[in-house]
Structure formats: C-alpha cells, structure tokens
Design a protein around this motif. Sequence first.
Motif, short mmCIF file in Angstrom:
data_model
loop_
_atom_site.label_atom_id
_atom_site.label_comp_id
_atom_site.label_asym_id
_atom_site.label_seq_id
_atom_site.Cartn_x
_atom_site.Cartn_y
_atom_site.Cartn_z
N GLY A 113 0.70 -1.14 -0.10
CA GLY A 113 0.03 -0.05 -0.22
C GLY A 113 0.87 1.25 -0.08
N VAL A 151 2.36 1.59 -3.55
CA VAL A 151 1.19 2.23 -4.68
C VAL A 151 1.09 3.84 -4.28
CG1 VAL A 151 -1.22 2.18 -4.90
CG2 VAL A 151 0.13 0.08 -4.75
N LEU A 152 1.07 4.09 -3.26
CA LEU A 152 0.75 5.53 -2.86
C LEU A 152 2.23 6.22 -3.00
CD1 LEU A 152 -1.12 7.97 -1.90
CD2 LEU A 152 -0.11 7.51 0.40
N GLU A 158 -6.09 5.47 -2.95
CA GLU A 158 -4.84 4.91 -2.35
C GLU A 158 -4.40 5.18 -0.94
OE1 GLU A 158 -4.90 4.81 -7.00
OE2 GLU A 158 -5.26 6.19 -5.24
#
Length: 256
Positions: free
Chosen positions: A64, A67-68, A113
């Motif tokens: 996560g 992705v951000l 996100e």
Amino acid sequence: MSNFIEHCLGRVLALQVRLYACQARLAGCTDTEALHDLRIALRQLRSLLRPLRGLQAVDALEQGAAVLGRLSGPLRDREVLVAELARMGLAHLAPADEAQRAAGYAAIARSRELAELMALLDGWPANWYEAARQGQLKSVNKRIRRRLQRQQRQLASALRDPEHDRHRLRLLIKRVRYAAETYPAQSRLNKAAQLRLKRAQSALGDWHDHLQWLAQAEAHESLRPCRPLWLQAQLAAERRADDALLALYGDLRSPG
C-alpha cells in the motif's frame, strides 16, 4: 524480542500520525513541503517493512505504501522542476500553475490509495500482535540481517558491472542507505560508508533530475531555452556520480 515488537509498532504508529498530518496539509494546501514530507514518511515506512516481507502482517501494508509512492511521484517531480525553474529565475516557464498544483495536492489527499493505506495502518497493531502470537517474529533479527546483507551484495555486484545501469544503481543505493538508517545494527555499515552512500545517492539523484528535465524540455517548447544549461549540468552530475560510485567499492561485502 518483545522490545523489538513494541519498538516496531511504535514506529509505524508514529509514521501513521505523520501521514495524517500530511494528508491534512495537502487537503488544505497549506504549504509546499506537505507532499515531500508525505513521501519521506512513505519511504521510512517501506524501509522499516521491506526486510520483513513475507510476514502476513507486513506485505499488504508495504504494498500500500509503494502504490501511494508511485501515485505521488509525478506530482513531486513537477514540484522539483518548478523549484529548479525558480532557482534559474524562470518560474514563469513552469508547465503547470499554482491552481493545477493545488488540485494535485487535493487529489492525493482524497485518493483511494491514501484511504486504503490509512485503513491498513488502522489494522496494523492487531495484525502485528497476531503475528507475534503465532511465533512469526521469533527469528526476525536474523531475517532482517540476512535481507540487508542480500541488498548489499546486490549493490556490490551492480557496482562491479562495467556496464552498470545508473538508474538501477540509484534504486539499489537508496534501499541500502535507508535500510542502514532504519536498522543500523543489522546493516553493519559504519557512518563513513553511510555518508558515501548518501553522496552517491545525491549525485545520482541530481543526474536523474536533469535527465527528466531534459525530457520535459523536449515535450514543452517553453522549456527549450533551458536545455543547454541542463545538458551541461547533467554531464557534470554524471561525472560526480561516477566518482561517488567508485568510492563505494570498499564498503560493501563481496557478492557470494
């Protein structure tokens, strides 16, 4: 081991608080450092979690954050370009105006996100304690040390490649340096070695920035006047980077 469990939990929770603050600053467009601070917090979170990959409590959270980081990268690149143009006294040539940048900040603040990452962080304490209860953290120090040594061997091998890829070297150096800052005892790199890593990363970052700006000059006619200066600076940064890479040879374990 319980000390490590509590220490790691505390560091993640502190980073969560910082991310909440960055989200509020981005949503309110309060300052020009909010996005940079968000990305630093993401980098520190990933450096903490990367050596722990494979643990059920870790993988989704680390992914996560990655992705951000990718989502926020292009906007940060534009920020760096705007700062360079301002330094040159050419801020009026920036391909995006303040309103566009503010919209970009707001989009990051309300992005799916970021919301998903915050939800994962909310669930982190319970997942982390459950991993400990199941005995998944018994050999965690050995796991971290082994993975950091693997990163160092990868970097040593890349440095010894006569046709090395500077883009890959930049990423490998960042990983080794940030891991050493996060886990100094397990990395076993002394302060002098860490300083040489920092210098090499800085030189490669300067080189990479100028490559990106030259690409922007090809895409935006308004930036064409900057091209000669950027090309000259890019070549100088390339030479500095090569000198800094040479200085790293003796700091890393031989691959094997």
